[in-house]
Design an enzyme around this catalytic site. Structure first.
Site, PDB file in Angstrom:
ATOM      1  N   ASN A   9      57.535  56.621  35.804  1.00 57.82           N
ATOM      2  CA  ASN A   9      56.489  56.787  36.816  1.00 57.82           C
ATOM      3  C   ASN A   9      55.740  55.465  36.899  1.00 57.82           C
ATOM      4  O   ASN A   9      54.974  55.124  36.002  1.00 57.82           O
ATOM      5  CB  ASN A   9      55.546  57.923  36.406  1.00 57.82           C
ATOM      6  CG  ASN A   9      54.302  57.982  37.266  1.00 57.82           C
ATOM      7  OD1 ASN A   9      54.284  57.451  38.376  1.00 57.82           O
ATOM      8  ND2 ASN A   9      53.263  58.634  36.761  1.00 57.82           N
ATOM      9  N   TRP A  10      55.989  54.747  37.980  1.00 59.24           N
ATOM     10  CA  TRP A  10      55.405  53.399  38.077  1.00 59.24           C
ATOM     11  C   TRP A  10      53.951  53.426  38.557  1.00 59.24           C
ATOM     12  O   TRP A  10      53.321  52.364  38.680  1.00 59.24           O
ATOM     13  CB  TRP A  10      56.250  52.521  39.013  1.00 59.24           C
ATOM     14  CG  TRP A  10      57.621  52.212  38.477  1.00 59.24           C
ATOM     15  CD1 TRP A  10      58.099  52.496  37.231  1.00 59.24           C
ATOM     16  CD2 TRP A  10      58.682  51.546  39.173  1.00 59.24           C
ATOM     17  NE1 TRP A  10      59.404  52.057  37.096  1.00 59.24           N
ATOM     18  CE2 TRP A  10      59.790  51.463  38.285  1.00 59.24           C
ATOM     19  CE3 TRP A  10      58.830  51.021  40.442  1.00 59.24           C
ATOM     20  CZ2 TRP A  10      61.006  50.878  38.634  1.00 59.24           C
ATOM     21  CZ3 TRP A  10      60.035  50.434  40.807  1.00 59.24           C
ATOM     22  CH2 TRP A  10      61.107  50.362  39.908  1.00 59.24           C
ATOM     23  N   LYS A  11      53.461  54.609  38.882  1.00 60.48           N
ATOM     24  CA  LYS A  11      52.067  54.760  39.341  1.00 60.48           C
ATOM     25  C   LYS A  11      51.774  53.754  40.462  1.00 60.48           C
ATOM     26  O   LYS A  11      52.660  53.429  41.226  1.00 60.48           O
ATOM     27  CB  LYS A  11      51.094  54.602  38.161  1.00 60.48           C
ATOM     28  CG  LYS A  11      51.511  55.435  36.962  1.00 60.48           C
ATOM     29  CD  LYS A  11      50.414  55.590  35.948  1.00 60.48           C
ATOM     30  CE  LYS A  11      50.965  56.296  34.722  1.00 60.48           C
ATOM     31  NZ  LYS A  11      49.937  56.862  33.874  1.00 60.48           N
ATOM     32  N   HIS A  95      51.017  65.526  38.845  1.00 59.84           N
ATOM     33  CA  HIS A  95      50.674  64.619  37.749  1.00 59.84           C
ATOM     34  C   HIS A  95      49.178  64.745  37.445  1.00 59.84           C
ATOM     35  O   HIS A  95      48.372  64.950  38.351  1.00 59.84           O
ATOM     36  CB  HIS A  95      51.017  63.175  38.136  1.00 59.84           C
ATOM     37  CG  HIS A  95      50.939  62.229  36.985  1.00 59.84           C
ATOM     38  ND1 HIS A  95      49.736  61.717  36.540  1.00 59.84           N
ATOM     39  CD2 HIS A  95      51.891  61.729  36.173  1.00 59.84           C
ATOM     40  CE1 HIS A  95      49.972  60.924  35.499  1.00 59.84           C
ATOM     41  NE2 HIS A  95      51.271  60.914  35.260  1.00 59.84           N
ATOM     42  N   GLU A  97      46.946  62.670  36.889  1.00 56.11           N
ATOM     43  CA  GLU A  97      46.064  61.756  37.632  1.00 56.11           C
ATOM     44  C   GLU A  97      45.793  62.294  39.031  1.00 56.11           C
ATOM     45  O   GLU A  97      44.712  62.114  39.578  1.00 56.11           O
ATOM     46  CB  GLU A  97      46.695  60.348  37.678  1.00 56.11           C
ATOM     47  CG  GLU A  97      46.603  59.676  36.313  1.00 56.11           C
ATOM     48  CD  GLU A  97      47.716  58.683  36.025  1.00 56.11           C
ATOM     49  OE1 GLU A  97      48.430  58.258  36.947  1.00 56.11           O
ATOM     50  OE2 GLU A  97      47.881  58.338  34.831  1.00 56.11           O
ATOM     51  N   GLU A 167      52.927  67.011  29.879  1.00 59.79           N
ATOM     52  CA  GLU A 167      52.218  65.763  29.611  1.00 59.79           C
ATOM     53  C   GLU A 167      50.799  66.071  29.149  1.00 59.79           C
ATOM     54  O   GLU A 167      49.903  66.279  29.984  1.00 59.79           O
ATOM     55  CB  GLU A 167      52.148  64.916  30.888  1.00 59.79           C
ATOM     56  CG  GLU A 167      53.506  64.522  31.435  1.00 59.79           C
ATOM     57  CD  GLU A 167      53.408  63.255  32.265  1.00 59.79           C
ATOM     58  OE1 GLU A 167      54.034  62.262  31.864  1.00 59.79           O
ATOM     59  OE2 GLU A 167      52.692  63.231  33.262  1.00 59.79           O
ATOM     60  N   GLY A 173      48.807  57.256  28.830  1.00 57.10           N
ATOM     61  CA  GLY A 173      48.205  55.927  28.953  1.00 57.10           C
ATOM     62  C   GLY A 173      47.243  55.582  27.840  1.00 57.10           C
ATOM     63  O   GLY A 173      46.479  54.624  27.949  1.00 57.10           O
ATOM     64  N   SER A 213      52.653  58.368  26.508  1.00 56.72           N
ATOM     65  CA  SER A 213      52.840  57.236  25.601  1.00 56.72           C
ATOM     66  C   SER A 213      54.220  57.212  24.935  1.00 56.72           C
ATOM     67  O   SER A 213      54.346  56.842  23.763  1.00 56.72           O
ATOM     68  CB  SER A 213      51.727  57.207  24.554  1.00 56.72           C
ATOM     69  OG  SER A 213      50.467  57.052  25.199  1.00 56.72           O
ATOM     70  N   GLY A 234      55.242  56.279  31.685  1.00 52.45           N
ATOM     71  CA  GLY A 234      54.374  55.446  32.511  1.00 52.45           C
ATOM     72  C   GLY A 234      54.488  53.983  32.123  1.00 52.45           C
ATOM     73  O   GLY A 234      55.411  53.278  32.525  1.00 52.45           O
ATOM     74  N   GLY A 235      53.566  53.531  31.296  1.00 48.91           N
ATOM     75  CA  GLY A 235      53.472  52.114  30.938  1.00 48.91           C
ATOM     76  C   GLY A 235      54.776  51.460  30.515  1.00 48.91           C
ATOM     77  O   GLY A 235      55.118  50.365  30.990  1.00 48.91           O
TER      78      GLY A 235
HETATM   79  C1  PEP Z   1      52.713  59.129  32.917  1.00 52.75           C
HETATM   80  O1  PEP Z   1      52.192  58.389  33.740  1.00 52.75           O
HETATM   81  O2  PEP Z   1      53.235  60.192  33.288  1.00 52.75           O
HETATM   82  C2  PEP Z   1      52.691  58.734  31.505  1.00 52.75           C
HETATM   83  C3  PEP Z   1      53.180  59.558  30.625  1.00 52.75           C
HETATM   84  O3  PEP Z   1      52.141  57.511  31.209  1.00 52.75           O
HETATM   85  P1  PEP Z   1      52.260  56.734  29.772  1.00 52.75           P
HETATM   86  O4  PEP Z   1      53.708  56.769  29.386  1.00 52.75           O
HETATM   87  O5  PEP Z   1      51.777  55.362  30.069  1.00 52.75           O
HETATM   88  O6  PEP Z   1      51.419  57.490  28.811  1.00 52.75           O
END
Ligand code: PEP
Length: 251
Positions: A9-11, A95, A97, A167, A173, A213, A234-235
């Site tokens: 997920n590149w957000k 998600h 966010e 999640e 994050g 994470s 994500g990251g």
């Molecule tokens: C996400 O954005 O769904 C996520 C899990 O981010 P991260 O891996 O950065 O925690």
């Protein structure tokens, strides 16, 4: 046997050029991982460039959101047929966010999932508890309520192909990953809910990703849990080397 699905997920990162460059850098490192599904989720404006760069490879493309009507006076929204025409096979919905900052509710997520099925895209339906909900012992209640709402009235044959992503919000994050045991406990609860709602056969087919994470150094242990069938990342998905290491966790 469920096939692992590793999705990035590149957000709201990477313009079209940077997105295409990331895919091009990823292709050689993940091309031999044909026993897993590999998905990347760019921003809307990067989708055409990513689809073109990923053409003929084992990398599929996800949108990060959609609207449930096919067209109309809905300024700023994107319809599912448009995502399909652009080459998306998946769409992330719900998600945390989007729940937190954009008023996404289980009811809206359900409408989005219905629209995605209508047009042949696979929803990646996210759920997960806040830290205070976990600390209050409400994790199961929160996740079950979210999923009952998000999956409401979806027929079993559609649910079978849905991807769910557990999640925990406190792990997104933050660098604070759920322990494999903590994640497995919730995944098993989700699987049990699916058995209750749709029967064992459907529950056995649904893939449940863990997100929060995920990194190259924790992915293997997480994926080793009975009910964890992939990761939403994500990251660590923003760099080709770290995402490739996650995709190739079995190698
Ligand atoms: C996400 O954005 O769904 C996520 C899990 O981010 P991260 O891996 O950065 O925690």
């Amino acid at each position: 046997m469920r096939r692992y699905i590793l999705a990035g997920n590149w957000k709201m990162h990477l313009d079209a050029q940077a997105s295409a460059d990331l895919v091009k850098a990823l292709i050689p490192s993940v091309k031999d991982s044909t026993d897993v599904d590999v998905v990347v989720g760019p921003v809307f404006t990067s989708i055409p460039a990513v689809v073109e760069a990923a053409q003929g490879t084992n990398i599929a493309v996800a949108a990060q959101n959609c609207y449930w009507e096919d067209s109309g006076a809905f300024t700023g929204e994107i319809a599912v047929p448009m995502l399909k025409a652009a080459g998306c096979a998946y769409c992330i919905v719900g998600h945390s966010e989007r729940r937190q900052f954009f008023g996404e509710t289980d009811e809206k997520i359900n409408k989005k999932a219905q629209a995605l099925y209508k047009h042949g895209l696979t929803p990646i339906v996210c759920c997960g508890e806040l830290l205070e909900e976990r600390e209050a012992g409400k994790t199961t209640q929160v996740v079950e309520t979210q999923l009952r709402g998000c999956l409401k009235d979806l027929p079993a044959d559609k649910v079978r192909t849905t991807v769910l992503a557990y999640e925990p919000v406190w792990a997104i994050g933050t660098g604070k990953v759920a322990t494999p045991a903590q994640a497995q406990e919730v995944h098993a609860t989700i699987r049990a809910l699916l058995v209750e709602l749709y029967g064992q056969d459907v529950a056995d087919a649904v893939r449940i990703q863990y997100g929060g994470s995920v990194k190259a150094d924790n992915v293997k242990e997480l994926m080793g849990q009975t009910d964890i069938d992939g990761a939403l990342v994500g990251g660590a998905a923003l760099k080709p080397d770290s995402f490739a290491a996650i995709v190739n966790f079995q190698k």
